[in-house]
Each structure stands twice: as structure tokens, then as C-alpha cells.
Write a protein that holds these residues in place. Structure first.
Motif, PDB file in Angstrom:
ATOM      1  N   LEU A  49      30.823 -55.932  -7.511  1.00  0.00           N
ATOM      2  CA  LEU A  49      30.959 -54.729  -8.353  1.00  0.00           C
ATOM      3  C   LEU A  49      32.338 -54.634  -8.855  1.00  0.00           C
ATOM      4  O   LEU A  49      33.349 -55.143  -8.135  1.00  0.00           O
ATOM      5  CB  LEU A  49      30.936 -53.462  -7.262  1.00  0.00           C
ATOM      6  CG  LEU A  49      29.458 -53.210  -6.919  1.00  0.00           C
ATOM      7  CD1 LEU A  49      29.687 -52.118  -5.656  1.00  0.00           C
ATOM      8  CD2 LEU A  49      28.645 -52.568  -7.897  1.00  0.00           C
ATOM      9  N   GLY A  50      32.709 -54.416 -10.358  1.00  0.00           N
ATOM     10  CA  GLY A  50      33.837 -54.082 -10.857  1.00  0.00           C
ATOM     11  C   GLY A  50      34.161 -52.593 -11.009  1.00  0.00           C
ATOM     12  O   GLY A  50      33.148 -51.956 -11.039  1.00  0.00           O
ATOM     13  N   VAL A  51      35.308 -52.570 -11.706  1.00  0.00           N
ATOM     14  CA  VAL A  51      35.612 -51.327 -11.980  1.00  0.00           C
ATOM     15  C   VAL A  51      35.551 -51.285 -13.603  1.00  0.00           C
ATOM     16  O   VAL A  51      36.541 -51.732 -14.199  1.00  0.00           O
ATOM     17  CB  VAL A  51      37.007 -50.709 -11.664  1.00  0.00           C
ATOM     18  CG1 VAL A  51      37.574 -49.446 -12.050  1.00  0.00           C
ATOM     19  CG2 VAL A  51      36.835 -50.993 -10.251  1.00  0.00           C
ATOM     20  N   PRO A  52      34.542 -50.434 -14.323  1.00  0.00           N
ATOM     21  CA  PRO A  52      34.662 -50.416 -15.797  1.00  0.00           C
ATOM     22  C   PRO A  52      35.156 -49.293 -16.323  1.00  0.00           C
ATOM     23  O   PRO A  52      35.713 -49.199 -17.602  1.00  0.00           O
ATOM     24  CB  PRO A  52      33.010 -50.362 -16.314  1.00  0.00           C
ATOM     25  CG  PRO A  52      32.581 -49.494 -14.768  1.00  0.00           C
ATOM     26  CD  PRO A  52      33.312 -49.940 -13.615  1.00  0.00           C
ATOM     27  N   GLU A  53      35.578 -48.283 -15.427  1.00  0.00           N
ATOM     28  CA  GLU A  53      36.288 -46.741 -16.082  1.00  0.00           C
ATOM     29  C   GLU A  53      36.981 -46.105 -14.821  1.00  0.00           C
ATOM     30  O   GLU A  53      36.532 -46.134 -13.870  1.00  0.00           O
ATOM     31  CB  GLU A  53      35.209 -46.210 -16.820  1.00  0.00           C
ATOM     32  CG  GLU A  53      35.621 -45.016 -17.609  1.00  0.00           C
ATOM     33  CD  GLU A  53      36.466 -45.405 -18.587  1.00  0.00           C
ATOM     34  OE1 GLU A  53      37.941 -45.678 -18.337  1.00  0.00           O
ATOM     35  OE2 GLU A  53      36.285 -45.390 -19.929  1.00  0.00           O
ATOM     36  N   VAL A  54      37.934 -45.487 -15.540  1.00  0.00           N
ATOM     37  CA  VAL A  54      38.694 -44.434 -14.745  1.00  0.00           C
ATOM     38  C   VAL A  54      39.022 -43.412 -15.399  1.00  0.00           C
ATOM     39  O   VAL A  54      39.217 -43.429 -16.483  1.00  0.00           O
ATOM     40  CB  VAL A  54      39.978 -44.994 -14.076  1.00  0.00           C
ATOM     41  CG1 VAL A  54      39.794 -46.182 -13.089  1.00  0.00           C
ATOM     42  CG2 VAL A  54      40.982 -45.632 -15.122  1.00  0.00           C
ATOM     43  N   LEU A  97      34.309 -45.443 -11.570  1.00  0.00           N
ATOM     44  CA  LEU A  97      33.172 -46.004 -11.660  1.00  0.00           C
ATOM     45  C   LEU A  97      33.333 -47.560 -11.114  1.00  0.00           C
ATOM     46  O   LEU A  97      34.074 -48.285 -11.544  1.00  0.00           O
ATOM     47  CB  LEU A  97      32.537 -46.174 -13.337  1.00  0.00           C
ATOM     48  CG  LEU A  97      32.075 -44.930 -13.940  1.00  0.00           C
ATOM     49  CD1 LEU A  97      31.410 -45.151 -15.276  1.00  0.00           C
ATOM     50  CD2 LEU A  97      30.752 -44.440 -12.984  1.00  0.00           C
ATOM     51  N   GLU A  98      32.277 -47.929 -10.303  1.00  0.00           N
ATOM     52  CA  GLU A  98      32.209 -49.306  -9.828  1.00  0.00           C
ATOM     53  C   GLU A  98      30.633 -49.465 -10.302  1.00  0.00           C
ATOM     54  O   GLU A  98      29.556 -48.722 -10.166  1.00  0.00           O
ATOM     55  CB  GLU A  98      32.071 -49.145  -8.581  1.00  0.00           C
ATOM     56  CG  GLU A  98      33.413 -48.894  -7.736  1.00  0.00           C
ATOM     57  CD  GLU A  98      33.602 -49.315  -6.317  1.00  0.00           C
ATOM     58  OE1 GLU A  98      32.633 -49.831  -5.728  1.00  0.00           O
ATOM     59  OE2 GLU A  98      34.522 -48.760  -5.484  1.00  0.00           O
ATOM     60  N   ARG A  99      30.410 -50.787 -10.934  1.00  0.00           N
ATOM     61  CA  ARG A  99      29.413 -51.268 -11.610  1.00  0.00           C
ATOM     62  C   ARG A  99      28.943 -52.575 -11.163  1.00  0.00           C
ATOM     63  O   ARG A  99      30.155 -53.496 -11.352  1.00  0.00           O
ATOM     64  CB  ARG A  99      29.370 -51.108 -13.089  1.00  0.00           C
ATOM     65  CG  ARG A  99      28.331 -51.501 -13.763  1.00  0.00           C
ATOM     66  CD  ARG A  99      28.475 -51.503 -15.239  1.00  0.00           C
ATOM     67  NE  ARG A  99      29.975 -52.640 -15.426  1.00  0.00           N
ATOM     68  CZ  ARG A  99      30.388 -53.128 -16.542  1.00  0.00           C
ATOM     69  NH1 ARG A  99      29.749 -52.375 -17.799  1.00  0.00           N
ATOM     70  NH2 ARG A  99      31.276 -53.970 -16.409  1.00  0.00           N
ATOM     71  N   GLY A 100      27.934 -53.024 -11.214  1.00  0.00           N
ATOM     72  CA  GLY A 100      27.266 -54.347 -10.989  1.00  0.00           C
ATOM     73  C   GLY A 100      26.125 -54.515 -11.472  1.00  0.00           C
ATOM     74  O   GLY A 100      25.205 -53.724 -11.707  1.00  0.00           O
ATOM     75  N   THR A 154      23.876 -51.340 -10.268  1.00  0.00           N
ATOM     76  CA  THR A 154      24.264 -50.817  -9.352  1.00  0.00           C
ATOM     77  C   THR A 154      25.347 -49.985  -9.904  1.00  0.00           C
ATOM     78  O   THR A 154      26.311 -50.543 -10.860  1.00  0.00           O
ATOM     79  CB  THR A 154      25.077 -51.488  -8.032  1.00  0.00           C
ATOM     80  OG1 THR A 154      23.710 -52.254  -7.523  1.00  0.00           O
ATOM     81  CG2 THR A 154      25.602 -50.467  -6.918  1.00  0.00           C
ATOM     82  N   VAL A 155      25.558 -48.495  -9.989  1.00  0.00           N
ATOM     83  CA  VAL A 155      26.577 -47.965 -10.611  1.00  0.00           C
ATOM     84  C   VAL A 155      26.831 -46.734  -9.524  1.00  0.00           C
ATOM     85  O   VAL A 155      25.998 -45.798  -9.249  1.00  0.00           O
ATOM     86  CB  VAL A 155      26.009 -47.134 -11.887  1.00  0.00           C
ATOM     87  CG1 VAL A 155      27.351 -46.350 -12.384  1.00  0.00           C
ATOM     88  CG2 VAL A 155      25.651 -48.293 -12.896  1.00  0.00           C
ATOM     89  N   ARG A 156      27.974 -46.609  -9.233  1.00  0.00           N
ATOM     90  CA  ARG A 156      28.721 -45.613  -8.170  1.00  0.00           C
ATOM     91  C   ARG A 156      29.598 -44.963  -8.705  1.00  0.00           C
ATOM     92  O   ARG A 156      30.708 -45.531  -9.472  1.00  0.00           O
ATOM     93  CB  ARG A 156      29.015 -46.359  -6.892  1.00  0.00           C
ATOM     94  CG  ARG A 156      27.696 -46.928  -5.946  1.00  0.00           C
ATOM     95  CD  ARG A 156      27.916 -47.684  -4.942  1.00  0.00           C
ATOM     96  NE  ARG A 156      26.836 -48.371  -4.467  1.00  0.00           N
ATOM     97  CZ  ARG A 156      26.945 -49.377  -3.567  1.00  0.00           C
ATOM     98  NH1 ARG A 156      28.003 -49.929  -3.122  1.00  0.00           N
ATOM     99  NH2 ARG A 156      25.601 -50.034  -3.184  1.00  0.00           N
ATOM    100  N   LEU A 157      29.861 -43.824  -8.443  1.00  0.00           N
ATOM    101  CA  LEU A 157      31.087 -42.842  -8.864  1.00  0.00           C
ATOM    102  C   LEU A 157      31.779 -42.325  -7.468  1.00  0.00           C
ATOM    103  O   LEU A 157      31.104 -41.502  -6.728  1.00  0.00           O
ATOM    104  CB  LEU A 157      30.460 -41.625  -9.602  1.00  0.00           C
ATOM    105  CG  LEU A 157      31.508 -40.515 -10.056  1.00  0.00           C
ATOM    106  CD1 LEU A 157      32.498 -41.070 -11.192  1.00  0.00           C
ATOM    107  CD2 LEU A 157      30.855 -39.241 -10.463  1.00  0.00           C
ATOM    108  N   TYR A 158      33.129 -42.714  -7.707  1.00  0.00           N
ATOM    109  CA  TYR A 158      34.003 -42.338  -6.597  1.00  0.00           C
ATOM    110  C   TYR A 158      35.084 -41.351  -6.880  1.00  0.00           C
ATOM    111  O   TYR A 158      35.624 -41.301  -8.118  1.00  0.00           O
ATOM    112  CB  TYR A 158      34.572 -43.643  -6.102  1.00  0.00           C
ATOM    113  CG  TYR A 158      33.895 -44.544  -5.294  1.00  0.00           C
ATOM    114  CD1 TYR A 158      33.850 -44.471  -3.809  1.00  0.00           C
ATOM    115  CD2 TYR A 158      32.724 -45.235  -5.834  1.00  0.00           C
ATOM    116  CE1 TYR A 158      32.849 -45.225  -2.900  1.00  0.00           C
ATOM    117  CE2 TYR A 158      32.034 -46.308  -5.036  1.00  0.00           C
ATOM    118  CZ  TYR A 158      32.261 -46.016  -3.498  1.00  0.00           C
ATOM    119  OH  TYR A 158      31.282 -46.898  -2.801  1.00  0.00           O
TER     120      TYR A 158
END
Length: 344
Positions: free
Chosen positions: A220-225, A236-239, A247-251
Motif C-alpha cells: 500500500l502506498g499513499v496517493p493523496e492527502v 488515502l492508502e492504495r494498492g 485496495t483503497v482505504r481512507l484514514y
């Protein structure tokens, strides 16, 4: 980063493909925060595929990597192949496309976008990486300094195509923050560095503090803040996993008590380093599908290569958040906009 989800790429005829639309779900949120819940903190109002595989004034519409709200209320949509679109905030239809270039006239790998208080555009390119300030018509006005360790090897320790992805101005506009997508060499802990700059005289920016953020897994990388009014961040974490999908998660993340790592050579072991604290708001796979379809395997057909995010307003105690996927100009992927409501 152009996160490839299949090995094939779009052909030249793709630019003329028929527009696909999906506006499932209510246009007016109403009680969508309960009926369309992704979690106790996030709901999805609707989605739109209206721009998928379309063109505007001879330019392919897609490859979106970042979003921002412009001073006139329109949506600025950055694509990672050196074009910046102005979209109608209600219909998403393009109103203008501006080509971007570096000082030598070469295209950018444009990934992060923030619109400054004077309407100029701060834009990252993953190639070096770099951050430049552009006028609304695409003229370069300034270039920000970048720490040597965050430069792509051999100049620095960053990995090509894994550098500045997210960009946001913190409340008040005095501080700019950029997120690296993946760790730099030597940071075997898997922590990702978030770099900041502070504003100086003449609206220039100088290097400031740096912080460490821990994604859930190595893929998982970080494509956006995006910054919230109180200084916290939506992250956003995405992989992608072949044969499984995205996989896309919002933190919700809080950098305010994190350790300044600008002078920390490696984050391995993290002695004395306090990470940015984070709390899961939602896994997008848990959202209702809203009738969405996927062109390849996905845990939820709603999912695609989600890469851009912007906060568009606040209503009834929840932030209105717009996400967009990067279709990589690929027939097996979709340019999709997601309208979320987030309690943070």
C-alpha cells in the motif's frame, strides 16, 4: 504513480471510445450517511463514470491523479500526463485543458495538486521529484527546494515513480505538505515520509519539518492527502493485487505531535520517532456498490485505481469528499468519480 492493473494498454482508438455513464444513487444526499454507509464515519452518495474514455479539445480525459477546488468553485483535475483540466463542479464536464511542461518544455509525470490563495497552481512531478508553481495558463512561476534524500536515485534515495503523490496546503496557507508514495531506500521500516514547506516573503516556500507515516502493508502506498481545517489530514492508502484487484482505504491522520524526521537518516527501528497517528475511517471495498460494474476482478465492483481526492465542502457535520480513479488510459480500467461524506 501510474499503478498498472493489467499488462495491456489502451490503443490509439481508445480516445474516441463511447462515453460510459453511471449516476447510481441519490444526487441529493439526504440520509445517504445511513443508507449508503461504508462505515460509521463514511457514506457514499453517488458515483459517475461520465468522463470515462472521453476527449476534450483533442486531449484524452483521464489519467487523473489529483483534484482541487479552484477559486471560482470549479474542480481542477490533474492528469499524470502533463495536462490540467477545469471541470464544471456540477456536471464534471471539462471547460478548459492546459498543457504543463518543465523548464525544458518536457512533459511532467504530474501527480499532486494544490491551488494557492492567489489562484496559482502548485504541482508535483514524480520524475525528479519536483514541485513547481504554475499560473492558470501553465506558465512556470517558481520551483520549490526538495531534500536531497527524497530525490530519485542516484541523486537521492527515492525510487522512480514512487515519490511525491499527494499535495495539500494546511489551514491558513502558511504550510505546504507533500506525501511520498512509498519509502525511500534505507527506510526498511516501511514508513513513508511527509515533507513540509513554510511560506516566505513573496509567496515562496522553504523546507520545513518532515514526518513519518506508516501504511497498513508494504504493497500500500499513499496517493493523496488533504488537510482538514484543524490541521489533521485525510490520507488515502492504495494498492493492487493481481487477480484480486485494488485496495483503497481512507484514514484520518494527525501530524501535530509527530517527530520531525528531516534530520533522521533512516527510519529503520524508529528510535525516538513518533509516527503520524492514524485512524481508519473506511475501507472503500465496504461501500455499497451503487450498481457499479468493474472491467476486471475487484473485491467490490465499485473499486478502481483511486488516486485523487479533494474536500469540496461541509454539510450537516460531515465533509463532502470527491475521489477520482486513474484509468491509466487502459481499457480494463475506469475513470470514476466518487461522492463521499466523511465525519472526522
Amino acid at each position: 504513480m501510474r499503478l498498472r492493473t493489467v499488462l495491456t494498454t489502451a490503443t490509439a482508438g481508445l480516445a474516441a471510445a463511447t462515453c460510459l455513464t453511471a449516476a447510481a444513487g441519490p444526487a441529493n444526499a439526504g440520509n445517504s450517511h445511513t443508507s449508503n454507509a461504508c462505515s460509521s464515519s463514511v457514506s457514499i452518495d453517488r458515483l459517475s463514470d461520465a468522463l470515462d474514455k472521453t476527449t476534450y479539445d483533442g486531449t484524452f480525459v483521464g489519467n487523473f491523479s489529483a483534484l482541487a477546488v479552484d477559486k471560482d468553485g470549479s474542480i481542477a483535475a490533474l492528469e499524470d500526463r502533463s495536462s490540467l483540466f477545469d471541470l464544471n463542479a456540477k456536471t464534471l464536464q471539462p471547460k478548459r485543458a492546459v498543457h504543463l511542461a518543465d523548464e525544458n518544455g518536457a512533459d511532467l509525470d504530474s501527480e499532486g495538486l494544490a491551488i494557492d490563495r492567489d489562484g496559482t497552481r502548485l504541482i508535483t512531478s514524480e520524475t525528479e521529484p519536483s514541485i513547481r508553481r504554475y499560473s492558470a495558463d501553465g506558465k512556470i512561476l517558481d520551483r520549490l527546494p526538495v531534500p536531497s534524500s527524497l530525490l530519485v536515485a542516484p541523486a537521492g534515495r527515492a525510487v522512480s515513480n514512487q515519490t511525491f503523490e499527494g499535495l495539500t496546503l494546511l489551514p491558513g496557507g502558511h504550510t505546504l505538505l507533500a506525501s511520498m508514495e512509498y519509502p525511500i531506500a534505507g527506510d526498511t521500516s516501511g514508513d513513508v515520509r511527509f515533507q513540509t514547506w513554510t511560506r516566505t516573503k513573496g509567496d515562496h516556500f522553504k523546507l520545513a519539518a518532515q514526518y513519518a507515516y506508516k501504511p497498513d502493508a508494504s504493497f500500500l502506498g499513499v496517493p493523496e492527502v488533504q488537510a482538514l481545517p484543524d490541521g489533521r489530514l485525510l490520507v488515502l492508502e492504495r494498492g493492487f493485487t493481481s487477480g484480486v484487484g485494488n485496495t483503497v482505504r481512507l484514514y484520518l491522520a494527525d501530524p501535530r505531535h509527530a517527530t520531525d524526521t528531516s534530520k533522521t537518516d533512516t527510519l529503520t527501528g524508529r528510535p525516538g520517532v513518533h509516527l503520524i497517528k492514524k485512524t481508519l475511517l473506511a475501507d472503500i471495498a465496504d461501500c455499497p456498490t451503487l450498481g457499479a460494474t468493474a472491467k476486471q476482478p475487484q473485491p467490490n465492483p465499485l473499486l478502481d485505481n483511486i488516486e485523487g481526492m479533494v474536500i469540496t465542502g461541509r454539510e450537516k457535520g460531515r465533509y463532502k469528499v470527491l475521489l477520482v480513479s486513474d484509468d491509466n488510459q487502459n481499457t480494463a480500467q475506469t475513470t470514476r468519480f466518487y461522492y463521499l461524506r466523511v465525519r472526522a
